[in-house]
Design a protein around this motif. Sequence first.
Motif, PDB file in Angstrom:
ATOM      1  N   GLN A   1      30.856  50.291  60.884  1.00 25.40           N
ATOM      2  CA  GLN A   1      31.608  50.375  62.141  1.00 25.40           C
ATOM      3  C   GLN A   1      30.750  51.004  63.233  1.00 25.40           C
ATOM      4  N   GLU A   2      30.042  52.074  62.896  1.00 22.57           N
ATOM      5  CA  GLU A   2      29.153  52.686  63.893  1.00 22.57           C
ATOM      6  C   GLU A   2      28.028  51.719  64.252  1.00 22.57           C
ATOM      7  N   ALA A   3      27.564  50.942  63.270  1.00 23.66           N
ATOM      8  CA  ALA A   3      26.526  49.941  63.535  1.00 23.66           C
ATOM      9  C   ALA A   3      27.035  48.916  64.551  1.00 23.66           C
ATOM     10  N   ARG A   4      28.291  48.488  64.403  1.00 20.67           N
ATOM     11  CA  ARG A   4      28.849  47.508  65.351  1.00 20.67           C
ATOM     12  C   ARG A   4      29.019  48.126  66.740  1.00 20.67           C
ATOM     13  N   ASP A   5      29.331  49.418  66.791  1.00 24.33           N
ATOM     14  CA  ASP A   5      29.388  50.106  68.083  1.00 24.33           C
ATOM     15  C   ASP A   5      28.023  50.065  68.765  1.00 24.33           C
ATOM     16  N   CYS A   6      26.975  50.201  67.952  1.00 22.66           N
ATOM     17  CA  CYS A   6      25.615  50.132  68.495  1.00 22.66           C
ATOM     18  C   CYS A   6      25.306  48.721  69.005  1.00 22.66           C
ATOM     19  N   LEU A   7      25.727  47.689  68.268  1.00 23.95           N
ATOM     20  CA  LEU A   7      25.506  46.321  68.721  1.00 23.95           C
ATOM     21  C   LEU A   7      26.214  46.079  70.052  1.00 23.95           C
ATOM     22  N   ALA A   8      27.430  46.610  70.182  1.00 20.89           N
ATOM     23  CA  ALA A   8      28.197  46.427  71.419  1.00 20.89           C
ATOM     24  C   ALA A   8      27.506  47.116  72.598  1.00 20.89           C
ATOM     25  N   ASP A   9      26.706  48.127  72.296  1.00 24.63           N
ATOM     26  CA  ASP A   9      26.048  48.912  73.340  1.00 24.63           C
ATOM     27  C   ASP A   9      24.687  48.344  73.750  1.00 24.63           C
ATOM     28  N   TYR A  10      24.198  47.368  73.005  1.00 21.94           N
ATOM     29  CA  TYR A  10      22.843  46.838  73.237  1.00 21.94           C
ATOM     30  C   TYR A  10      22.732  46.284  74.658  1.00 21.94           C
ATOM     31  N   LEU A  11      21.648  46.639  75.364  1.00 26.00           N
ATOM     32  CA  LEU A  11      21.576  46.532  76.823  1.00 26.00           C
ATOM     33  C   LEU A  11      21.057  45.203  77.378  1.00 26.00           C
ATOM     34  N   VAL A  12      21.139  44.141  76.619  1.00 23.07           N
ATOM     35  CA  VAL A  12      20.443  42.915  77.020  1.00 23.07           C
ATOM     36  C   VAL A  12      20.993  42.328  78.318  1.00 23.07           C
ATOM     37  N   ARG A  13      22.273  42.464  78.563  1.00 23.63           N
ATOM     38  CA  ARG A  13      22.841  41.849  79.775  1.00 23.63           C
ATOM     39  C   ARG A  13      22.163  42.369  81.042  1.00 23.63           C
ATOM     40  N   LYS A  14      21.946  43.675  81.102  1.00 24.05           N
ATOM     41  CA  LYS A  14      21.325  44.264  82.281  1.00 24.05           C
ATOM     42  C   LYS A  14      19.899  43.728  82.460  1.00 24.05           C
TER      43      LYS A  14
ATOM     44  N   HIS B   1      24.533  45.031  56.303  1.00 21.97           N
ATOM     45  CA  HIS B   1      24.807  43.586  56.334  1.00 21.97           C
ATOM     46  C   HIS B   1      25.653  43.296  57.569  1.00 21.97           C
ATOM     47  N   VAL B   2      25.068  43.551  58.734  1.00 25.21           N
ATOM     48  CA  VAL B   2      25.809  43.331  59.973  1.00 25.21           C
ATOM     49  C   VAL B   2      25.253  42.103  60.676  1.00 25.21           C
ATOM     50  N   SER B   3      26.040  41.548  61.585  1.00 19.31           N
ATOM     51  CA  SER B   3      25.603  40.410  62.381  1.00 19.31           C
ATOM     52  C   SER B   3      26.212  40.551  63.772  1.00 19.31           C
ATOM     53  N   PHE B   4      25.831  39.656  64.658  1.00 15.99           N
ATOM     54  CA  PHE B   4      26.422  39.632  66.001  1.00 15.99           C
ATOM     55  C   PHE B   4      27.677  38.764  66.045  1.00 15.99           C
ATOM     56  N   ASP B   5      28.190  38.334  64.898  1.00 21.08           N
ATOM     57  CA  ASP B   5      29.472  37.634  64.872  1.00 21.08           C
ATOM     58  C   ASP B   5      30.530  38.527  65.519  1.00 21.08           C
ATOM     59  N   GLY B   6      31.341  37.929  66.380  1.00 26.30           N
ATOM     60  CA  GLY B   6      32.318  38.721  67.127  1.00 26.30           C
ATOM     61  C   GLY B   6      31.859  39.024  68.545  1.00 26.30           C
ATOM     62  N   PHE B   7      30.563  38.802  68.809  1.00 28.92           N
ATOM     63  CA  PHE B   7      30.025  39.021  70.152  1.00 28.92           C
ATOM     64  C   PHE B   7      29.660  37.694  70.819  1.00 28.92           C
ATOM     65  N   GLU B   8      30.364  36.643  70.419  1.00 24.32           N
ATOM     66  CA  GLU B   8      30.035  35.308  70.949  1.00 24.32           C
ATOM     67  C   GLU B   8      30.134  35.246  72.473  1.00 24.32           C
ATOM     68  N   GLU B   9      31.173  35.818  73.037  1.00 23.19           N
ATOM     69  CA  GLU B   9      31.361  35.720  74.483  1.00 23.19           C
ATOM     70  C   GLU B   9      30.278  36.496  75.224  1.00 23.19           C
ATOM     71  N   GLU B  10      29.907  37.658  74.693  1.00 16.64           N
ATOM     72  CA  GLU B  10      28.868  38.455  75.333  1.00 16.64           C
ATOM     73  C   GLU B  10      27.518  37.725  75.328  1.00 16.64           C
ATOM     74  N   ILE B  11      27.193  37.100  74.204  1.00 14.09           N
ATOM     75  CA  ILE B  11      25.913  36.392  74.124  1.00 14.09           C
ATOM     76  C   ILE B  11      25.949  35.122  74.974  1.00 14.09           C
ATOM     77  N   ALA B  12      27.081  34.416  74.967  1.00  6.68           N
ATOM     78  CA  ALA B  12      27.201  33.235  75.828  1.00  6.68           C
ATOM     79  C   ALA B  12      27.010  33.614  77.292  1.00  6.68           C
ATOM     80  N   GLU B  13      27.535  34.773  77.680  1.00  5.55           N
ATOM     81  CA  GLU B  13      27.405  35.225  79.064  1.00  5.55           C
ATOM     82  C   GLU B  13      25.938  35.499  79.417  1.00  5.55           C
ATOM     83  N   ILE B  14      25.196  36.046  78.470  1.00  7.62           N
ATOM     84  CA  ILE B  14      23.754  36.252  78.691  1.00  7.62           C
ATOM     85  C   ILE B  14      23.071  34.905  78.894  1.00  7.62           C
TER      86      ILE B  14
END
Length: 278
Positions: A142-155, A182-195
């Motif tokens: 869960q903390e790992a997914r919080d880190c993925l959500a925080d990743y700064l690529v959009r900026k 065993h984490v992935s970016f699944d669940g962040f589809e909209e964020e990556i599409a926006e990038i």
Amino acid sequence: SCSRSAKSEASVYLADYHVHSRISPDASASMQEMAEAAIRLGFQEICFTDHVEPIRFGTTEPRGAYDWDPMIAEFRAARTAVGDRITLRLGAELGDAVWGIRRMESMLAEAPPLDFLIGSIHTLSEKMEGRDLYFLTPRDEQEARDCLADYLVRKLAEWGRFQVLGHLTLPLRYLNENRGMHVSFDGFEEEIAEIFRLIIPKGIGIELNTNRGNTPLPDGKWLRMYRSLGGEIVTLGTDAHTPGFVGCAVREGQALLRACGFRRFAAFRQGKPVWHEL
């Protein structure tokens, strides 16, 4: 080191567009040594992309001016040594520009003519104390997914002063390969599409980082999404920091691109794509 296909199997153009030399603080081989490794594997081209960052390596502390002279001298020496046996391009990996965009732009203003720039992020945000991904040790997934959500690529994508966005899913290298998660970016589809929607109209591509033979960064799911949104510019790079990883899994990366609907990949000269069929 990486197990790779024999030189004789090459049938398409082979280029490694993410290579580090001793000009980077985390590598020790000369550009000539890296180029000779590529020549032995039958590669036609490599691009040196040593780290250029507005922060001190491994921290978020601002750094002073970047001295380009050692990079220029190293590149000239390598080019003299290899002659016409391989095409060498000079680029840079612009890491963590979001920690000092003005500083990064002033560093680039002093740069020699560069063929290629990778934009990349290796840190989390101020909210996460700017933690370097290399030192990331989440307590649980869960903390790992919080880190993925925080990743700064959009900026970084909004800034966009580079040719390709490097290793888009880089946190997975550290969380899965180094920390056994065993984490992935699944669940962040909209964020990556926006990038992707941000960079594609700007003519900015993405890198298929072969990750030295581990899980590609990004993998097929995100490559297909990029393609479906109209993305076409993709470079292939190993992120080699030693001669043993030069060229690693580039042929497999080309096969993956074909499977994801791409018909060509990009090399670069003077910031402009040079296309090669897959």
